[in-house]
Scaffold this motif. Structure first.
Motif, mmCIF file in Angstrom:
data_model
loop_
_atom_site.group_PDB
_atom_site.id
_atom_site.type_symbol
_atom_site.label_atom_id
_atom_site.label_comp_id
_atom_site.label_asym_id
_atom_site.label_seq_id
_atom_site.Cartn_x
_atom_site.Cartn_y
_atom_site.Cartn_z
ATOM 1 N N ARG A 1 0.997 -1.159 -0.038
ATOM 2 C CA ARG A 1 -0.001 -0.093 0.015
ATOM 3 C C ARG A 1 0.822 1.295 -0.017
ATOM 4 N NH1 ARG A 1 -5.313 -0.615 1.214
ATOM 5 N NH2 ARG A 1 -5.356 1.574 2.061
ATOM 6 N N ASP A 2 0.455 2.365 -0.837
ATOM 7 C CA ASP A 2 1.186 3.443 -0.734
ATOM 8 C C ASP A 2 0.275 4.727 -1.220
ATOM 9 O OD1 ASP A 2 3.117 5.247 -0.925
ATOM 10 O OD2 ASP A 2 3.875 4.590 -2.619
ATOM 11 N N PRO A 3 -0.738 5.039 -0.096
ATOM 12 C CA PRO A 3 -1.612 6.107 -0.368
ATOM 13 C C PRO A 3 -0.989 7.451 -0.354
ATOM 14 C CG PRO A 3 -1.681 5.317 1.921
ATOM 15 C CD PRO A 3 -0.731 4.388 1.116
ATOM 16 N N THR A 4 -1.786 8.381 -0.932
ATOM 17 C CA THR A 4 -1.362 9.720 -0.836
ATOM 18 C C THR A 4 -2.521 10.338 -0.088
ATOM 19 O OG1 THR A 4 -2.599 10.187 -2.717
ATOM 20 C CG2 THR A 4 -0.378 9.626 -3.025
ATOM 21 N N SER B 1 -10.157 6.717 -6.776
ATOM 22 C CA SER B 1 -10.399 5.391 -6.268
ATOM 23 C C SER B 1 -8.951 4.688 -5.706
ATOM 24 C CB SER B 1 -11.020 4.332 -7.093
ATOM 25 O OG SER B 1 -10.344 4.258 -8.351
ATOM 26 N N ARG B 2 -7.802 5.229 -6.159
ATOM 27 C CA ARG B 2 -6.715 4.809 -5.634
ATOM 28 C C ARG B 2 -5.841 5.725 -4.637
ATOM 29 N NH1 ARG B 2 -7.457 -0.258 -7.015
ATOM 30 N NH2 ARG B 2 -5.142 -0.572 -6.399
ATOM 31 N N LEU C 1 -1.738 5.294 -4.964
ATOM 32 C CA LEU C 1 -1.569 6.317 -5.755
ATOM 33 C C LEU C 1 -0.132 6.875 -5.607
ATOM 34 C CD1 LEU C 1 -2.996 7.933 -7.814
ATOM 35 C CD2 LEU C 1 -3.731 9.630 -6.120
ATOM 36 N N GLY C 2 0.579 6.909 -4.543
ATOM 37 C CA GLY C 2 1.954 7.055 -4.712
ATOM 38 C C GLY C 2 2.937 6.173 -5.487
ATOM 39 N N ALA C 3 2.531 4.908 -5.399
ATOM 40 C CA ALA C 3 3.163 3.874 -6.251
ATOM 41 C C ALA C 3 2.812 4.237 -7.805
ATOM 42 C CB ALA C 3 3.184 2.585 -5.873
ATOM 43 N N ILE C 4 1.435 4.423 -8.051
ATOM 44 C CA ILE C 4 1.207 4.792 -9.513
ATOM 45 C C ILE C 4 1.909 5.944 -9.969
ATOM 46 C CG2 ILE C 4 -0.738 5.441 -10.693
ATOM 47 C CD1 ILE C 4 -2.703 3.737 -8.942
ATOM 48 N N LYS C 5 2.172 7.097 -9.362
ATOM 49 C CA LYS C 5 2.741 7.965 -9.670
ATOM 50 C C LYS C 5 4.266 7.867 -10.107
ATOM 51 C CE LYS C 5 4.977 12.012 -7.828
ATOM 52 N NZ LYS C 5 5.579 12.540 -6.618
ATOM 53 N N ALA D 1 -3.776 16.675 -8.415
ATOM 54 C CA ALA D 1 -4.325 16.964 -6.917
ATOM 55 C C ALA D 1 -3.760 16.342 -5.890
ATOM 56 C CB ALA D 1 -5.586 17.354 -7.060
ATOM 57 N N GLU D 2 -3.888 15.021 -5.902
ATOM 58 C CA GLU D 2 -3.525 14.044 -4.678
ATOM 59 C C GLU D 2 -2.151 13.529 -5.064
ATOM 60 O OE1 GLU D 2 -6.850 11.665 -4.431
ATOM 61 O OE2 GLU D 2 -7.769 13.102 -3.135
ATOM 62 N N VAL D 3 -1.394 14.039 -5.923
ATOM 63 C CA VAL D 3 -0.243 13.103 -6.534
ATOM 64 C C VAL D 3 1.188 14.329 -5.950
ATOM 65 C CG1 VAL D 3 1.124 12.373 -8.471
ATOM 66 C CG2 VAL D 3 -1.121 12.237 -8.129
#
Length: 357
Positions: free
Chosen positions: A1-4, A271-272, A277-281, A321-323
């Motif tokens: 998990r790597d939430p923002t 949704s992520r 989302l941190g990992a997606i970035k 925004a959340e990245v």
């Protein structure tokens, strides 16, 4: 998990509800106050704010927000206010409603979630629409693609079992025999294994498949299958290997070609945000070599010339925004010796107050 997005400490739902009420009361709307509150709270905290808002004022917070906002901004805020299950159910219903079906959205939502997440979606869907998700989905899809999604929706995946190396070798051999080793393809075997095994077990299966065949299961799927089934099985394989990379590619695809798929951009980011989302970035930057400076220059270019490219402004600001939008703002000021907010107000009056910072 790597939430923002992880919420705020010392959270007070009643105070936030009062601040939101004040932001929407009287003449005009304080969009910045709405943004400052809702984009920094976790979804659980937002649900508590919504309940407090109804308790204190006898009003529905989402309906009040919708009456005050518009466009992509409204879509983002409403998406943030819904529970994760409700939001995804509404997206599923929309992609199947009316003429035609958006199979890409079905795949994005159903092929990438855990068994627990799917179970929550199934329960919520029937509550919202008084109709089983599997029934609606079956009426909108067909063939092996429908059979795969049905297995997923009915909870076939065994997430509780531990990994079994011996069974992984057997499954890998079955996949090889059902595809490359024969004339034609036995899609049922692919569906059975990829919809039943846990992601941890599938990781072992894919390693064994490479040992048997000399190349990856993804290569085999692309060579042996086609259409929506190929896309769906490929999504499962890629999420087993690296879900963040799959979502990064999904974001990239949404921003390519003529126009932007704003709905997909909003859905993936929202949704992520509390998942990975941190990992997606990081995966996006690794895959596409898109630096922060290049994003800044795109943003700067959108505000130059005869007019302002509103779509580009909304797209860049909303999707970052959340990245890393805070870093974008600092870098903008370093490069151009003025704040992003001041330039937005010059080129697009009022925009500096309603963008998601």
């Amino acid at each position: 998990r790597d939430p923002t997005v992880m919420g705020v400490p010392n959270f007070n739902a009643t105070e936030d509800a009062a601040a939101l009420r004040a932001a929407m009361k009287g003449f005009g709307t304080d969009e910045q106050a709405i943004i400052d509150i809702l984009t920094t709270r976790s979804n659980i905290q937002r649900q508590a704010i919504s309940k407090a808002f109804t308790h204190e004022y006898g009003r529905d917070l989402i309906e009040d927000l919708k009456s005050e906002l518009g466009g992509n901004f409204e879509d983002v805020i409403v998406a943030l206010m819904l529970s994760p299950e409700e939001y995804l159910c509404k997206e599923l219903n929309k992609c199947m409603d009316g003429l035609g079906t958006d199979e890409h959205t079905l795949i994005e939502i159903l092929c990438t979630r855990t068994k627990k997440e799917i179970a929550a979606i199934v329960e919520t869907y029937e509550r919202l629409y008084n109709r089983p998700l599997a029934e609606h989905m079956c009426s909108e899809t067909s063939g092996d693609f429908r059979r795969l999604l049905t297995l997923i929706v009915t909870g076939a995946r065994d997430d509780e079992a531990g990994v079994d190396p011996a069974r992984a070798r057997e499954d890998a051999q079955q996949l090889y025999d059902a595809g490359e080793a024969k004339w034609g393809t036995d899609e049922e075997i692919f569906n059975k294994i990829l919809a039943h095994d846990s992601f941890a077990q599938l990781r072992l299966v894919f390693e064994e498949y490479k040992n048997i065949s000399g190349h990856t299961i993804e290569q085999a799927i692309k060579a042996e299958l086609d259409g929506e089934l190929k896309e769906a099985l490929s999504a499962i394989v890629e999420c087993v290997e690296c879900a963040a990379a799959w979502f990064a590619r999904r974001l990239r695809h949404a921003m390519q070609g003529l126009g932007t798929d704003d709905r997909t951009l909003i859905r993936v980011v929202v949704s992520r945000a509390e998942v990975d989302l941190g990992a997606i970035k990081r995966e996006y930057e690794r895959l596409y070599d898109k630096t922060l400076s290049s994003e800044i220059k795109r943003l700067r270019n959108a505000m130059q010339g005869a007019g302002t490219d509103d779509g580009a402004l909304v797209r860049i600001i909303a999707t970052r925004a959340e990245v890393d939008l805070g870093a974008i703002k600092r870098e903008y000021e370093r490069l151009y010796d003025k704040t992003l907010e001041s330039d937005l107000k010059v080129h697009q009056p009022g925009a500096g107050d309603c963008m998601i910072y």
